[in-house]
Design an enzyme around this catalytic site. Structure first.
Site, PDB file in Angstrom:
ATOM      1  N   ALA A 155      21.784  22.361  60.590  1.00  0.00           N
ATOM      2  CA  ALA A 155      21.243  20.794  60.818  1.00  0.00           C
ATOM      3  C   ALA A 155      21.345  20.603  62.345  1.00  0.00           C
ATOM      4  CB  ALA A 155      22.301  19.971  59.893  1.00  0.00           C
ATOM      5  N   TYR A 156      22.696  20.860  62.721  1.00  0.00           N
ATOM      6  CA  TYR A 156      22.847  20.634  64.217  1.00  0.00           C
ATOM      7  C   TYR A 156      21.691  21.465  65.144  1.00  0.00           C
ATOM      8  CZ  TYR A 156      24.837  21.573  69.029  1.00  0.00           C
ATOM      9  OH  TYR A 156      24.838  21.368  70.434  1.00  0.00           O
ATOM     10  N   THR A 157      21.275  22.645  64.705  1.00  0.00           N
ATOM     11  CA  THR A 157      20.152  23.104  65.511  1.00  0.00           C
ATOM     12  C   THR A 157      18.900  22.522  65.389  1.00  0.00           C
ATOM     13  OG1 THR A 157      21.294  25.309  65.191  1.00  0.00           O
ATOM     14  CG2 THR A 157      19.107  25.283  65.823  1.00  0.00           C
TER      15      THR A 157
END
Length: 251
Positions: A155-157
């Site tokens: 999700a961060y990426t």
């Protein structure tokens, strides 16, 4: 005189880690720096005092990103202390939960996108009327969007992939005003965000260092120096770029 003397900069998440490194570096070049923070007022005050002790100018502003009205609150605080802006550094971000896709909840997903993608979008949108022609926007991305994927940070990426797209599109739009927009993409940097796992064992730090041809872990100053270049007149012909700041870890 420094390369940024007479200019005003805003660094989101500017009180700790990479953000603090950027705040202090821009101040050393003569910029008056607005050090944004969300909750840690003590760290923001320490950063401001460190800048002032070195002969620079800075002030702290608070706005909790990811909350309703965050961009409006940030600019209201900024407007109380400054008129006009020359450099905007969208640095603030969270990595969220470090789990594979099967364990990411909708709440987790919405939270990391709210802070890492929605906040810089609307901070920038509301800031464009304040940003002077010839100004600079620098977005902090990650080396994960261009290689060495980590499933536990999916999700961060994704949030940073959106920031990369935002960078290139905005650069095309703002060129007519002489404003450059670029993204800087660090690899693993030795900050408190990464401290727990970097220090979880001697082999972890050794393995991370080995990712770079320089055989060391990155430091905030490694990223801050690149941002300082992008904030200066020397970068006037560089825009819409994704700049690898991983120390060669993607080679």
């Amino acid at each position: 005189m420094g390369t940024l003397t007479g200019r005003t900069a805003l660094v989101t998440g500017g009180s700790r880690g990479i953000g603090r490194g950027i705040s202090e570096r821009l101040a050393r070049e003569g910029a008056r720096v607005a050090v944004h923070y969300g909750r840690d007022a003590a760290s923001a005050e320490q950063t401001v005092k460190a800048i002032e002790a070195a002969g620079g100018e800075a002030f702290a502003i608070r706005a909790e990103l990811g909350a309703a009205g965050d961009a409006e609150a940030l600019w209201a605080a900024f407007d109380e202390r400054a008129e006009g802006l020359d450099i905007l550094v969208n640095n603030a971000g969270i990595d969220g939960v470090r789990v594979p896709i099967g364990e990411v909840t909708e709440e987790d997903f919405d939270r990391v996108f709210a802070v890492n993608t929605k906040a810089p979008f609307f901070i920038t949108r509301l800031g464009l009327d304040r940003l002077r022609d010839g100004g600079r926007i620098v977005n902090v991305s990650t080396g994960l969007t261009h290689g060495s994927a980590m499933p536990q940070l999916i999700a961060y990426t994704m949030t940073k992939g959106a920031v990369d797209a935002f960078t290139s599109v905005l650069a095309k739009q703002l060129g007519e005003r002489g404003i450059t927009v670029n993204a800087v993409a660090p690899g693993v940097i030795d900050t408190d965000m990464n401290a727990a796992w970097l220090n979880s064992g001697a082999e972890v730090r050794t393995d991370v260092a080995a990712l770079s041809p320089f055989n060391r872990v990155g430091e905030p100053r490694d990223v801050a120096d690149i941002v300082a270049f992008l904030a200066s007149d020397d970068s006037r012909w560089v825009t819409g770029q994704w700049i690898d700041a991983t120390g060669g870890a993607l080679l």
